[in-house]
Structure formats: structure tokens, C-alpha cells
Design an enzyme around this catalytic site. Structure first.
Site, short mmCIF file in Angstrom:
data_model
loop_
_atom_site.label_atom_id
_atom_site.label_comp_id
_atom_site.label_asym_id
_atom_site.label_seq_id
_atom_site.Cartn_x
_atom_site.Cartn_y
_atom_site.Cartn_z
CG ASP A 214 -1.79 -1.28 1.24
OD1 ASP A 214 -2.29 -1.67 0.19
OD2 ASP A 214 -1.88 -1.90 2.31
N GLY B 83 1.56 2.82 -2.87
CA GLY B 83 1.24 3.59 -4.08
C GLY B 83 1.97 3.11 -5.32
CE LYS B 84 2.90 -2.87 -4.75
NZ LYS B 84 2.65 -2.61 -3.34
CG ASN C 190 -3.28 -10.86 -2.67
OD1 ASN C 190 -3.13 -10.70 -3.88
ND2 ASN C 190 -2.34 -11.36 -1.91
N GLY D 278 -4.50 -4.34 -4.37
CA GLY D 278 -5.41 -3.29 -4.81
C GLY D 278 -4.57 -2.09 -5.17
CG HIS D 279 -1.62 -2.23 -7.48
ND1 HIS D 279 -0.75 -2.91 -8.28
CD2 HIS D 279 -1.37 -2.63 -6.22
CE1 HIS D 279 -0.01 -3.72 -7.52
NE2 HIS D 279 -0.36 -3.56 -6.27
CD GLN E 233 0.14 -8.83 -2.33
OE1 GLN E 233 0.83 -9.49 -3.06
NE2 GLN E 233 -1.10 -8.55 -2.62
CB THR F 204 -8.47 -5.69 -1.66
OG1 THR F 204 -7.58 -5.37 -2.72
CG2 THR F 204 -9.07 -7.07 -1.91
NE ARG G 129 -8.33 -6.51 5.93
CZ ARG G 129 -7.43 -7.49 5.98
NH1 ARG G 129 -7.38 -8.28 7.03
NH2 ARG G 129 -6.57 -7.69 5.00
N PRO G 130 -9.45 -0.80 7.94
CG PRO G 130 -9.87 -0.35 10.19
CD PRO G 130 -10.36 -1.15 9.03
#
Ligand code: IMP
Length: 511
Positions: free
Chosen positions: A26, A28-29, A51, A53-54, A258, A368, A371-372
């Protein structure tokens, strides 16, 4: 606004570049790969699955990609986007993602899918979720996208691959064989939990469920052969394609998923994902022979903070255990935090509240899972460890810097102090009070590692408006310099090359 041509001068002497996260994901790829895709001819995903999320923001629109590489917004410019053999492909998720992109005007004409990528099937999704709901199995806090079970099948030689979708008889035969053990295993869990999990929307809202055999094989086959018809035109031997592009010195960007600290081989095991999402796994999964085929690794870290989703040790977490417990609750959402903590500040003296403020400012909620994300200060020992594991030239990209714009004091964890009892590791025994400069990724050690901080004055200005290196605030320049000094030794060594100061392509500053 398109990027300045000079932006990519730093890539003049390389052709194969990788974008990898050096933290827990997470970072920022998606944005960085989309930006680099202006330079690239081929963009390749090599690990993970839905899994990931970009998020890519362009022209006022926000695209969340899970399996499709983030170069896809340049599809119309002829960039080839490749989903490599090391990825785990959920055909339902992929077809839905492609449909959404096409509805938004992106044709996906140059999207390629490896014939060797493993398939995420309903049994993988069910097992992942059922295991996570069973406390004795040891919760990891997975995304529920079937990663553990699919990569297990890969190595158990039970997996189905994209190529099986092209051969329906083969698909059905392998599916039946695969289900035998899964059904046996699922029968050891509470049937009510299994039934409930099978109603999930990712499992066709119960359409695959059979009250006696758990799986309705005919329903699965009918649906998956439908996906096969949609995906067939994309299927290629992408390994051959990527290797040829590499030999021909085409401009290639490998897109990591990831983060290195979540790699099954190099991360904080067992609190990791199930693929090797370090540069090593990415290179292999993309189709290259070895990680050193990558000439330049752009290692991403958030600008002076970090985040982690799910379980696992996180020494610098703002609010510590209270934060971990809060973020792990299923009923804590972005809306609930906004309602319960409407006025928290990034300068709060209560670390838990400060963490909520950073999370809200950075919109650190799973793309995705929603969740926090647990947030904490930049952990240099972990960063040093991740950089050390990169076997090729590595330069840093600091992302999401604008999130700390209002922060008056920024803490950086310079080293850990081990506070556990004597712990044997290989030929060494860790003793209480030991100072750790390069983090030990062993979860037991990390859980007992206390962060030691140095505090810096924040830049306290709006970075999103900064267009050139010359306009960077002095406090930020000081921090970047300190970071380079901290990383400057024989074993680590990585300069900061790019600063990302906002979600747009143009909010990217090359140093
Ligand atoms: P899995 O990959 O769904 O099996 O989840 C294993 C661990 O990796 C969990 O802690 C997840 O929260 C974490 N994880 C998986 N994908 C991502 C991601 O894209 N960003 C951050 N964490 C992730």
C-alpha cells in the site's frame, strides 16, 4: 498534464526496471507504475492476485486495479500489459475488472495473460475464509482472496492453471481431483461456517454450494468455462514474451504487489502473504530468469510513515496494541472512524488518535477489503533490511508525502532495542537490551523490538502544489538527506530518486 520528458532521464541507461514496495504494501505502486508507463513498452505483474489493490488516479477518475497491471491506462498508447505466470488469477475477478475498464473506455487490447498462472477457484476462496474464521488455526488477517490455498496447491502439484481453461475436459478432470481433498478438509470445520462462507458474493452468492457434497461441480464448471471463453483471447506464453522483450532491450516495468516485508520467503513469517512478493519472486513470476536481470529497482516507502493490514508485529504502530485491536475489529470502517473521531489531529499528543488522523488524511483503508490500515512511523531497521535484500541497484521512491503536510513533529525510528528474553536464532542468542540496526524479520523478535526514535521538525506546507525540486521545503530536504545518510553504508546504500506528493501523475518530482 503529461509528465516532463526529462522526468525519465534517470532511466536512460536501463531497460528493465522493477517497482517494489519495501514496506508492508500500500505504498502507491499503482500510481508510480502508471507514471512510468509513459516511458515503458511492457508492464508486467509477477506475483499475488486479487488480494492486491492498486489505485490509479487520472483525469479526475479513480481506478482500483487488482489483477490488471497499472500500465493499463496507457493501453491506447500501445503499452503491453502482462499478467505473469507467478500471479494467482481469479477468473471471475479478472473478467469483472476487464469489463469495468472497458465500460470506462479502456479497451484492454494489449492485455496478456500467462498460460501458466495458477487459477483461484471457489475451493480456495472458501478454505481461506473458513480458516480465518477458525481462531485455533491462527489468524493471519488475510484478504480472503484464496492466496494461501492456491499457492499451497501450486506446490502440492494439485493446482489448475490458465491453460486448463483452454481444454475443458482437462479442466473438469483436474477440478474433480482437486476437490477430493478440499471436501475432506472442509468436513473437519463447522458445516454452518462453511455454508455461510459459500454465500459470499465472490462465491457466486451460494451458486456453487451443494448441501451434501459442499461443491456443486456442474455449477462451477458452467461458470468457469464461461470465464474461459472471455479470457481465451488474452492467453499467451508470457514468459517467452517477457524474456524476448528483455533480450531486445525493450523498456520493461515489473510491477510488484504487496511488499517485501509480506513476502513468504523474506517477510515477517508467518504474517505474510503466500507468494514471494520481493524482487526475487517478482522477477521469476514475471518471466525473467533471476532478479539481477532487473537493472534498477525502484523501492517504494511511504514518506516517513508506513502501514500494515491484518495481523503481525509492527513496532512503530501509532497507538500500539490499542490500534492493532481497533483496526482488527470487523465493525471498524472509514465511516465509523469519521463519526467517532471527527476532530482528531495529526499533531495529537495521544498516539492512538494521531494514528487515526494519519489514516484518515492518507485514506489508509484497504482498497480490496476496506479494512482500516494500522499506521506508524517510518521504521528504518525494517527499511534497511528490505533494501539489503534487493540484489540489484536500488533507488528509493518516497510516496504519499503530502499526508504528513500538517505534522509539526515527525518521528523516525532509527534502531530497535530488543526487549525479549534470551532467544536463540541460528548461531546467535539475542539478549535483552541489544540494539538492532537492521531489523530481524523473525516475528518473535520483531514483536519484542522496541523502536528508538529521532524527532524532526515537519515541513508544514502543502506539498501537492510543489512542482519543482527547487520549491521543496527545507525541512523535507533535511529529512530526505538524513534518510540517505542512514542508508548509506556498504551493505545497504540507496539514494532517494523520486518524491510523490499527490495522487496525480504530475505530482511526481524526480531528484
Ligand atoms: P493474503 O495475501 O490475502 O493471504 O493475506 C496475507 C497478509 O497479507 C494479510 O496480513 C493481508 O492483510 C496482507 N496483504 C495481502 N495483500 C495486501 C496488499 O495488497 N496490501 C497490504 N497488505 C496485504
Amino acid at each position: 498534464m503529461s509528465s516532463n520528458d526529462n522526468d525519465f532521464a534517470f532511466l536512460n541507461d536501463v531497460s528493465t526496471v522493477a517497482v517494489v514496495c519495501l514496506q508492508f504494501g500500500d505504498t502507491g505502486k499503482g500510481k508510480i507504475v502508471d507514471w512510468l508507463a509513459e516511458w515503458a513498452e511492457v508492464v508486467v505483474r509477477g506475483t499475488g492476485g486479487a488480494n492486491a489493490g492498486h489505485t490509479v488516479c487520472h483525469d479526475g477518475k479513480r481506478y482500483v486495479l487488482h489483477l490488471v497491471p497499472s500500465g493499463i491506462l496507457r493501453d491506447g498508447e500501445g503499452v503491453e500489459n502482462v499478467i505473469g505466470s507467478g500471479t494467482a488469477v481469479d477468473p471471475g475477478a479478472l473478467t469483472a475488472e476487464i469489463a469495468a475498464l472497458r465500460a470506462g473506455g479502456i479497451r484492454c487490447a494489449n492485455l496478456r495473460l500467462s498460460h501458466q498462472a495458477h487459477l483461484v477457484l471457489p475451493q480456495h476462496l472458501v478454505l481461506d475464509r473458513v480458516r480465518e474464521s477458525c481462531a485455533e488455526a491462527g489468524k493471519i488477517g488475510t484478504t480472503g482472496r484464496g492466496m494461501g490455498p492456491v499457492y499451497t496447491d501450486h506446490y502440492a502439484r494439485l493446482g489448475l492453471r490458465v491453460n486448463d481453461l483452454l481444454n475443458p475436459d482437462e479442466f473438469v478432470c483436474k477440478l474433480r481431483r482437486n476437490l477430493v481433498e478440499k471436501v475432506r478438509l472442509l468436513r473437519t470445520f463447522d458445516p454452518g461456517v462453511v455454508r455461510a462462507v459459500m454465500q459470499h458474493e465472490h462465491l457466486a452468492s451460494g451458486a456453487y454450494y451443494h448441501p451434501e457434497t459442499i461443491f456443486d461441480v456442474d455449477a462451477i464448471v458452467a461458470r468457469y468455462l464461461g470465464f474461459a471463453r472471455e479470457l481465451e483471447p488474452l492467453v499467451r506464453d508470457t514468459g517467452a514474451l517477457v524474456r524476448r522483450a528483455h533480450w531486445d532491450k525493450m523498456r520493461i516495468v515489473l510491477e510488484g504487489a504487496q511488499g517485501s516485508l509480506l513476502s513468504v520467503d523474506e517477510g515477517t513469517y508467518p504474517y505474510v502473504t503466500s507468494s514471494d512478493c520481493s524482487l526475487h519472486g517478482l522477477a521469476r513470476g514475471a518471466g525473467l530468469e533471476v532478479a539481477t536481470d532487473v537493472e534498477l529497482a525502484l523501492g517504494l516507502a511511504k514518506g516517513f510513515y508506513m502501514s500494515r493490514v491484518g495481523e503481525g508485529p509492527f513496532p512503530t504502530e501509532l497507538g500500539g496494541e490499542r490500534s492493532a485491536e481497533w483496526c482488527g475489529r470487523p465493525d471498524v470502517t472509514e465511516a465509523r472512524e469519521a463519526a467517532e473521531y471527527p476532530a482528531v489531529s495529526v499533531n495529537s499528543s495521544d498516539a492512538f488518535e494521531q494514528g487515526i488522523a494519519v489514516r484518515r488524511t492518507g485514506v489508509e483503508y484497504g482498497s480490496t477489503t476496506k479494512r482500516p490500515r494500522r499506521v506508524g512511523w517510518l521504521d528504518l531497521p525494517l527499511l534497511r533490511y528490505a533494501v539489503q535484500r534487493v540484489p540489484t541497484r536500488c533507488e528509493l521512491v518516497l510516496t504519499k508525502l503530502d499526508v504528513l503536510d500538517d505534522c509539526e513533529r515527525i518521528k523516525v525510528c532509527t534502531h530497535h532495542e530488543y526487549h525479549g528474553s534470551g532467544y536463540r536464532q541460528a548461531e546467535e542468542t539475542l539478549r535483552p537490551g541489544m540494539s538492532i540496526e537492521v531489523a530481524n524479520p523473525d516475528s518473535t523478535v520483531l514483536a519484542q523490538s522496541v523502536p528508538m526514535y529521532q524527532t524532526f521538525v515537519g515541513w508544514c506546507s502543502q506539498l501537492r502544489n510543489v512542482e519543482s525540486v527547487h520549491d521543496l521545503p527545507a525541512a523535507l530536504v533535511t529529512l530526505v538527506g538524513a534518510l540517505e545518510d542512514w542508508l548509506d553504508d556498504d551493505e545497504v546504500g540507496a539514494d532517494v530518486r523520486v518524491l510523490s506528493v499527490g495522487p496525480g501523475r504530475e505530482q511526481t518530482i524526480v531528484l
